[in-house]
Write an enzyme that holds these catalytic residues in place. Structure first.
Site, PDB file in Angstrom:
ATOM      1  CB  CYS A   1     -41.815  -7.852  28.283  1.00  0.00           C
ATOM      2  SG  CYS A   1     -40.361  -8.065  29.785  1.00  0.00           S
ATOM      3  CG  ASP A   2     -43.313 -10.848  25.700  1.00  0.00           C
ATOM      4  OD1 ASP A   2     -43.124  -9.563  25.346  1.00  0.00           O
ATOM      5  OD2 ASP A   2     -42.281 -11.566  26.011  1.00  0.00           O
TER       6      ASP A   2
ATOM      7  CB  CYS B   1     -40.107 -10.951  30.023  1.00  0.00           C
ATOM      8  SG  CYS B   1     -40.471  -9.352  30.981  1.00  0.00           S
TER       9      CYS B   1
END
Ligand code: NAP
Length: 330
Positions: free
Chosen positions: A162-163, A159
Site C-alpha cells: 500500500c505505502d 503494508c
C-alpha cells in the site's frame, strides 16, 4: 429489518475463507449472504504483492487473486453486503413470531428448538440466520517500538504494497522475520535504494525460497539478532535505532520508512464472547470449523491452526459449508 427471511448461513468476512465458503454455499444451494465492512473483498491478501503458492495461479498479485475469487462468486450469484457488523446475538423465534435473545452462557441454548442468530450492523440493518461462519481473518500486530505510534502514517507502515511507493529511492527498514517481512522486503527492494530486514533472531521464520530470493538481492541487508528500539525524526522518520541482543551493540539505521511485519492478531471481536478462543485469541475449532457454540463455524486465519495460508483459508471455507449442511439437516 427483514423479519421474515432467515438465512441458512451468513458468512462474515470476504477474504479467501469467506469467498470459498460463499462458492461452496452457492453450489450447495443454501440461502446465504456474505458481509464484509470493506468494499474491496480479499482481506489480508489484498496487501500481498505476489502470491506464488496458490496452485494453478502462479505469480498473481493479491489483488488479482482476490478479483478471481470475487468473479467466481459473482458467477454463482453470491450476494455481497458491505456493512460494519456491531453484534451477533444468539436467540430463537418465540411463539409470538419475534426474535428473542438467549444469554449464550445460560442453559437456554439447550431448550430452544432452533437456534437463530441476529446480526446487527452499524448501518442499522439486522439479519437473521441459522448459522454464522466467522471468517474475519486477522490484522497486523503493532511492535511497541518507541515512536511507532507517533510516526504511524508518516513513515511507519504495516503494508508495504500500500505505502511502498512513498519511499521510492529511499532507504527503509522492514521489522520481522516471517513470510510477510521477506515478501515486503523483496517488493520494496524494487522501489527503494536500500532495504534493511531487522530480525530478532539469526534465522528467519519465512519460507526458505523467500530467504534465498531476498539473500540474492543486492540492496537488501539482513540485520540479525536485533531488536528495534526507537523510531525517530523530525516531522518524518529519519532513523531506526536497533540493538544486537548478542553483542549488546547499538546501531542507527538511517531510514525514511519502517515497515512493521511481525505477524497478525485474530479479528475476533465479534465472536470472543460467543465461542471459546485460545490465549492468543484464535477461535478453537478443528478442520470442520465447529466452534464451542452450536451454529457458529470458524474458517481461515481466525481459527487456531498450524498453517495460515490462502489455500488453507479457502479449504476451511469449503469445510465449513459441509459442516453447516450437516448442522442444518440434523
Ligand atoms: P509470522 O509468520 O507470525 O512471523 C512473524 C515474524 O515477526 C517472526 O519472524 C517473529 O519472530 C517476528 N516477531 C514477532 N513479534 C515480534 C516483535 N514484537 N518484535 C520483533 N519481531 C517480532 O507472521 P507473518 O509473516 O505476518 O505471516 C502471518 C501468516 O500469514 C503466517 O502464517 C504466514 O505463513 C502467512 N502468509 C501466507 C502467505 C501465502 O499464503 N502466500 C503469504 C504471507 C504470509 P520469530 O521468528 O523470532 O518468532
Amino acid at each position: 429489518m427483514d423479519s421474515l427471511k432467515i438465512y441458512d448461513t451468513i458468512i462474515v468476512g470476504a477474504g479467501p475463507a469467506g469467498m470459498a465458503a460463499a462458492i461452496y454455499a452457492a453450489r450447495a444451494e443454501l440461502s446465504f449472504c456474505l458481509i464484509d465492512r470493506s468494499y474491496a473483498p480479499g482481506g489480508q491478501v489484498l496487501s500481498t504483492y505476489e502470491v506464488d503458492n496458490y496452485p494453478g495461479l502462479p505469480g498473481l498479485s493479491g489483488g488479482e487473486l482476490s478479483d478471481q475469487f470475487k468473479k467466481h462468486c459473482d458467477k454463482l450469484g453470491c450476494t455481497f453486503v458491505t456493512a460494519d457488523i456491531t453484534d451477533i446475538t444468539p436467540g430463537h423465534i418465540a411463539p409470538n413470531g419475534f426474535f428473542t435473545e438467549i444469554d449464550p452462557g445460560s442453559q437456554g441454548l439447550d431448550s430452544v428448538n432452533e437456534l437463530i442468530f441476529m446480526i446487527s450492523t452499524g448501518e442499522g440493518e439486522s439479519y437473521l440466520t441459522k448459522t454464522v461462519i466467522a471468517a474475519t481473518g486477522a490484522s497486523h500486530k503493532k511492535a511497541g517500538i518507541e515512536g511507532e505510534d507517533e510516526f504511524a502514517g508518516v513513515g511507519v507502515s504495516y503494508c508495504a504494497t500500500c505505502d511502498g511507493a512513498f519511499f521510492r529511492k529511499k532507504d527503509v527498514a522492514v521489522v520481522g522475520g516471517g513470510d510477510v517481512a521477506l515478501e515486503d522486503a523483496i517488493f520494496l527492494s524494487r522501489l527503494c535504494k536500500k532495504v534493511y530486514i531487522v530480525h530478532r533472531r539469526d534465522t528467519f521464520r519465512a519460507a526458505k525460497s523467500l530467504v534465498t530470493k531476498a539473500d540474492a538481492i543486492e540492496n537488501i541487508e539482513f540485520v540479525f539478532d536485533s531488536v528495534s528500539q526507537k523510531i525517530s525524526g523530525n516531522s518524518n522518520v529519519e532513523e531506526l535505532a536497533v540493538k544486537n541482543v548478542k553483542t549488546e551493540g547499538e546501531r542507527v539505521l538511517p531510514v525514511s520508512g519502517v515497515f512493521i511485519a511481525i505477524g497478525i492478531t485474530p479479528a475476533t471481536d465479534l465472536f470472543k464472547d460467543l465461542v471459546a478462543c485460545d490465549e492468543a485469541g484464535y477461535i478453537l475449532a478443528d478442520e470442520s470449523g465447529k466452534t464451542s457454540m452450536p451454529g457458529i463455524f470458524a474458517a481461515g486465519d481466525i481459527r487456531k491452526k498450524p498453517l495460515r495460508q490462502i489455500i488453507t483459508a479457502a479449504a476451511d471455507g469449503a469445510n465449513c459449508i459441509t459442516s453447516v449442511e450437516g448442522y442444518l439437516t440434523k
